[in-house]
Structure formats: C-alpha cells, structure tokens
Scaffold this motif. Structure first.
Motif, PDB file in Angstrom:
ATOM      1  N   LYS A 168      -0.424 -34.219  12.972  1.00  0.00           N
ATOM      2  CA  LYS A 168      -0.580 -32.044  13.325  1.00  0.00           C
ATOM      3  C   LYS A 168      -1.386 -31.491  12.529  1.00  0.00           C
ATOM      4  O   LYS A 168      -1.757 -30.616  12.961  1.00  0.00           O
ATOM      5  N   ASP A 169      -1.085 -32.104  11.051  1.00  0.00           N
ATOM      6  CA  ASP A 169      -1.848 -31.720   9.773  1.00  0.00           C
ATOM      7  C   ASP A 169      -3.347 -32.115  10.390  1.00  0.00           C
ATOM      8  O   ASP A 169      -4.461 -31.190  10.189  1.00  0.00           O
ATOM      9  N   GLU A 203       3.884 -37.939  13.345  1.00  0.00           N
ATOM     10  CA  GLU A 203       3.818 -36.296  14.115  1.00  0.00           C
ATOM     11  C   GLU A 203       3.040 -35.667  13.328  1.00  0.00           C
ATOM     12  O   GLU A 203       2.392 -34.717  13.311  1.00  0.00           O
ATOM     13  N   GLN A 204       4.177 -35.231  11.808  1.00  0.00           N
ATOM     14  CA  GLN A 204       3.859 -34.485  11.527  1.00  0.00           C
ATOM     15  C   GLN A 204       2.139 -34.201  10.667  1.00  0.00           C
ATOM     16  O   GLN A 204       1.393 -33.766  10.875  1.00  0.00           O
ATOM     17  N   SER A 205       1.407 -35.649  10.198  1.00  0.00           N
ATOM     18  CA  SER A 205       0.422 -36.224  10.261  1.00  0.00           C
ATOM     19  C   SER A 205      -0.709 -35.987  11.337  1.00  0.00           C
ATOM     20  O   SER A 205      -1.330 -35.530  10.586  1.00  0.00           O
TER      21      SER A 205
END
Length: 327
Positions: A99-100, A95-97
C-alpha cells in the motif's frame, strides 16, 4: 509446566507400584519410565529445535526477499499457533508495504501529471512576456498578449485548484457538509459559471422547472462544482445551435438528475474511461486536462451518490446523477 506434569505422572505410577506391594519392580519401572521420558523429551526437543530453526529461516527469507514466501503447512500444537500468527503478521506487513509503495507511485504520477499540465501554459506565458519587452511592439499586439497571459494564468489557477481538490478527495481529508439543499436553486447555480461559454458557443442550456420544492442532502458548494463540470463538458462537446437540458426525477430510493445534450457524443472505446483521472477522449477539447469528470464522480460518491453515462457517437450524451436518500 509440561516437565512438572511428567514428574507428577511418574510419581503417581511409582506410588501405584508401591501400593501394589513390589518395591523392586517399582524402582525398575520408575527408572525405565524416567529413561523413556528423557528419550521422548530429547526427541521432541530436537524436533522443536528444527521447527524453530525453520521458522527463523522463514523470517530471514521474508527480510531478504521481495516476494513473500508461504508456509507449506502449519504444525500442530502451540508452535503451529505461533507459526499461524507470525504468518498473519507477515501478510499484514506485506500488504501495508504494498500500500505504501502504491501511494508513493501515485504521488510520483500525480507530480508528473501536474508538471506536464502546468508546463505548457507556463511556457506560453514566458514567451509572451519576453515579446512584451519589445518597445516597438504595437499596442494591439501588446493587449493581445496580455489577454492571452491572463487566460493562461486563469487556466493554471483552475488546474491547481482542481488538483488540490482531487488530492484531498483521494486522501479522504475533504470535509463535505450535509445540508438540506433546494434542488432548483442548486441546478440554476451550477449553470451560472458556464453562461458565457454557452453564449459564445451558441448552446442553449435549460433547467426544466420543478413542479414542487425538492430538497437533497449534500454540500452545496462542492456539489455545484461537480454539476458545473458536467454541464461544462456537455457544452464543450455540443455544436452551435445545440442544447443542454437538465431535469430530474425522484423516488423513494434516490433523486436522479439528468443532464442531456445533442452534441458529438462519446466514442464507444472511450466510454468506460471518461471518469478516469487525466483521461482525454479522442474528441476532447485541446485545452482539456481530463480531471473535471473524474472530480465530479469522486464528489458524488463521497456524498452517497453515483454518476453514470449513456452516449453514442454523433447522437449526444446523457449523464445520470443519483443522489441516494440516507437510510
């Protein structure tokens, strides 16, 4: 730890057999138990090795794949807990990837939009600057070009200022004050910057007087900027001799500002999109860049407010700005 428990259990079993009085049976039984435990241990050890290898294979797939593979099922016991926690960690990292990647895409789109919006006025400035080098150019034309260059510079300045504001809003770094603001003063101040435009287009802008003092909690300067953008939009889409009326109503929940015009209205297919960044409706001004309404909505939403619009093509447009009271 589990091996210690097994040894204790075997010892207790042997002691029980000895107490029962048959030493040979105890020895045979003890040996059989040891062999049985060894076999069981080997079985579970191999099973655990396979499961750990499967877990390692899964993590390798995550590293080498753009898509995140999912566990078909989680095992029981401590290994199952480990698998579950690893899966949660992988989901969080994915999810963080994503988002980035989305933020990088947004930045790329923003830079592309800025480049596109600034390119046209800069090209005009370069052309007119080149024409001004002609010593034979009449004074009237020279003054005309200077005026146009000033207009284009003002447009670029306004554009950059608003784009910076939008980037601050979306990055949530713009600090907005929470002051008690006189609503009548706020509405009148919001009309001041577009008085010249309204006079030029012969559009009457009216702020209906308030019967009593009304105060709203907001950042005066940024809220004025947002209201001015909305009023300016109404003036630009109202024909000569038209009007823009600004009024309000208040209840226990919110203060609602109503901005109404009798202009050209908004096409039905454009209505859901007018608050989107860089969206230009079919009847937009040719000089519009499509960020005024977007920025206005973002500013109100950041201040516990909201904005809605009602419009019919050829029948005018009405904006409703709700500024909710703090609970």
């Amino acid at each position: 730890m589990e091996w210690i428990i097994d040894v204790i259990l075997i010892s207790l079993t042997a002691v029980a057999c000895i107490i029962a009085g048959d030493y040979r049976i105890s020895c045979y039984f003890l040996c059989a138990l040891i062999v049985l435990f060894i076999v069981i241990r080997l079985f579970f050890s191999r099973k655990m090795t396979r499961e750990i290898k499967g877990l390692i294979d899964y993590l390798e797939k995550v590293q080498n794949s753009l898509e995140m593979p999912a566990f078909h099922s989680f095992k029981e016991g401590q290994l199952g807990i480990l698998e579950s926690e690893l899966y949660k960690l992988v989901v969080l990292l994915k999810e963080q990837s994503d988002k980035d990647a989305a933020e990088k895409g947004y930045l790329s789109d923003m830079l592309s939009d800025i480049s596109h919006q600034i390119k046209t006025p800069l090209t005009s400035i370069m052309i007119m600057t080149d024409l001004l080098r002609d010593e034979q150019l009449p004074d009237e034309k020279r003054q005309e070009f200077v005026g146009k260059i000033e207009t284009q510079v003002s447009k670029i300045t306004w554009l950059v200022k608003n784009l910076l504001t939008i980037s601050q809003l979306e990055a949530q770094v713009l600090r907005l004050k929470k002051d008690e603001v006189d609503l009548q003063h706020l509405l009148e101040a919001s009309c001041t910057p577009i008085e010249a435009l309204a006079d030029f287009r012969d559009v009457r802008v009216t702020v209906l007087p308030l019967e009593e003092d009304v105060f709203v909690t907001c950042d005066f300067n940024w809220t004025q900027e947002a209201l001015t953008n909305i009023i300016k939009n109404c003036v630009e889409h109202t024909d000569e001799g038209g009007y823009v009326r600004i009024s309000f109503r208040q209840d226990n929940l919110a203060t609602t500002i109503r901005i109404e015009d009798n202009g050209s209205g908004i096409k039905k297919e454009d209505l859901p999109h007018i608050f989107e960044r860089f969206y230009k409706s079919q009847n937009s001004n040719t000089n519009s860049v499509g960020i005024g309404l977007f920025m206005a909505k973002q500013l109100f939403m950041r201040q516990n407010g909201n904005i809605q619009v009602e419009s019919e093509e050829g029948e005018g447009t009405t904006f409703y700005i709700k500024m909710y009271r703090s609970m």
